[in-house]
Design an enzyme around this catalytic site. Structure first.
Site: not given
Ligand SMILES: *Cc1c(COP(=O)(O)O)cnc(C)c1O
Length: 424
Positions: A322, A279, A318, A281-282, A352-353
């Site tokens: 983070y 899965e 971010r 994402g980044r 304004c933060e």
């Molecule tokens: C956010 C998320 C991802 C993606 O994570 P990355 O670090 O961006 O690869 C995959 N699975 C779940 C359950 C997530 O919450």
């Protein structure tokens, strides 16, 4: 050299592929998100090459960047999707994504979201608690459907990443403790409106080493073997997302390193029949985007030099959320016509933060009006943007070679309050 190969300097001007970023800023204004299509394709290629000849399904963790143009690109490349809401499911369906390649994650799935996902026919629900399991069974039974399920197991491993994005430790809210998982699986197997198909985990984000994955893998393979002993046969193992990207000087593990190691261990255990689901994402989008912003004012105080820019925490959260580091590039590098005047700057927004900053303590040679690129802004950037301070969210542009397209226009001021009503 920048952190992102498809954003490079040519004749001292930063480009996205073959398009000079200054020209895009000129045409569309700032702040502005710019993505590279080739960068998306290359990031995908790293996964598809690593998966070649292996039973692997890659489901883009789309909360990282859910613009339809990005989703459609990955759909065309063969990607599935990891969704965390009914809204994300609607986006997948809007680009004609295959629900059979969708996994549904998240700790708080509501009834309507379960119904929509059952109606669409998703590949799997990644269930995160016993209460959710019972609700899903009920919702499926009412619809006369059988819900395919994995349990998201918390393997209690340390992903060596930022505490806010580490999710696989015991104290996190995510998943079901690995010790209790066998009991919950037995319960799931008793419910006729559920079909147990997988085991799932997601241990964190911006992970740079392979070891945390392998620690989790070993624990999950033990679980899968134990479940087989109870007559519960698992078809797929979902290892979640989490592979990191280079923000500054990191050298994260690659999809190939991960999958080579995973398949070696599957073979060693005689578990090659398992499908592996990922899965990411980044790592599919992070270095495919930049945020362009221009310097409004320079402010020199006794303690600090500030570059006040037109992007802010509402556009890119971010750093605030983070403490994240994004590299900052000057889009047109000072060419020598002006006297050098490098200083250490905090790059901050107009909100304004005190938390409204994008970068701290950067050596930059700035003038009012200069254009900056906040790098690695393809993931958890626009998707986290808000309209705080009644600031329209930026436009998003996709570059493809020498051409480009607006994939989301800048929001208009009127649209920000068009649905609001005053009392009679
Ligand atoms: C956010 C998320 C991802 C993606 O994570 P990355 O670090 O961006 O690869 C995959 N699975 C779940 C359950 C997530 O919450």
């Amino acid at each position: 050299m920048t952190v992102a190969p498809h954003f490079a300097f040519k004749n001292q001007v930063l480009h996205a592929e073959d398009v000079p970023l200054a020209a895009l800023a000129q045409e569309f204004g700032t702040p502005l998100y710019v993505y590279s299509r080739k960068a998306l394709q290359d990031a995908w290629q790293a996964y598809s090459t690593a998966a070649e000849g292996r039973n692997v399904l890659v489901c883009f963790g789309m909360k990282a960047n859910s613009n339809l143009a990005v989703l459609n690109e990955f759909r065309q490349l063969g990607s599935g999707f990891d969704i965390v809401s009914g809204g994300e499911l609607a986006r997948v369906l809007a680009v004609g994504g295959d629900p059979g390649k969708v996994v549904f994650s998240g700790v708080g799935k509501q009834e309507w979201e379960m119904q929509a996902a059952l109606q669409a026919g998703v590949k799997c629900f990644n269930v995160e608690s016993e209460a959710e399991l019972e609700r899903l069974a009920q919702v499926a039974a009412q619809m006369g459907k059988v819900a395919p399920v994995s349990l998201r197991v918390n393997p209690d491993v340390d992903a060596h990443t930022h505490p806010y994005i580490s999710t696989g430790l015991k104290e996190n809210k995510f998943g079901i403790a690995i010790e209790t998982a066998p009991e919950v699986y037995k319960r799931a197997a008793q419910l006729s409106s559920l079909n147990v198909v997988g085991v799932d985990c997601h241990i964190g984000s911006q992970i740079t080493e392979v070891d945390p994955y392998l620690d989790a893998l070993e624990k999950l393979l033990d679980l899968i073997s134990a479940l087989a002993g109870d007559g519960i046969h698992i078809k797929h193992l979902d290892l979640g997302g989490g592979i990191g990207i280079r923000y500054t000087d990191e050298t994260p593990l690659t999809p190939k390193m991960l999958l080579d190691n995973v398949f070696e261990r599957l073979q060693a255990r005689g578990l090659e029949h398992l499908q592996i689901v990922l899965e990411p994402g980044r790592s599919l989008v992070g270095n495919s985007g930049v945020l362009l912003t221009s310097v409004q004012y320079l402010k020199h105080t006794e303690a600090k030099n500030f570059a006040i820019v037109d992007a802010a925490m509402n556009d890119l959260l971010r750093p605030t959320l983070y403490d994240a580091w994004h590299s900052v590039e000057q889009v047109a590098q000072p060419a020598g016509q002006r006297p050098a005047d490098a200083k250490t700057y905090d790059v901050v927004g107009p909100i304004c933060e005190s938390g409204d900053w994008l970068a701290r303590d950067r050596q930059l040679d700035l003038r009012q009006g200069d254009l900056l690129a906040i790098m690695s802004a393809g993931a958890y950037a626009f998707t986290m943007a808000s309209q705080y301070n009644t600031r329209p969210r930026p436009a998003e542009i996709m570059v493809d070679g020498g051409s480009y397209q607006v994939v989301r226009p800048r929001e208009t001021l009127e649209s920000l309050f068009a649905d609001e009503k005053v009392l009679p």
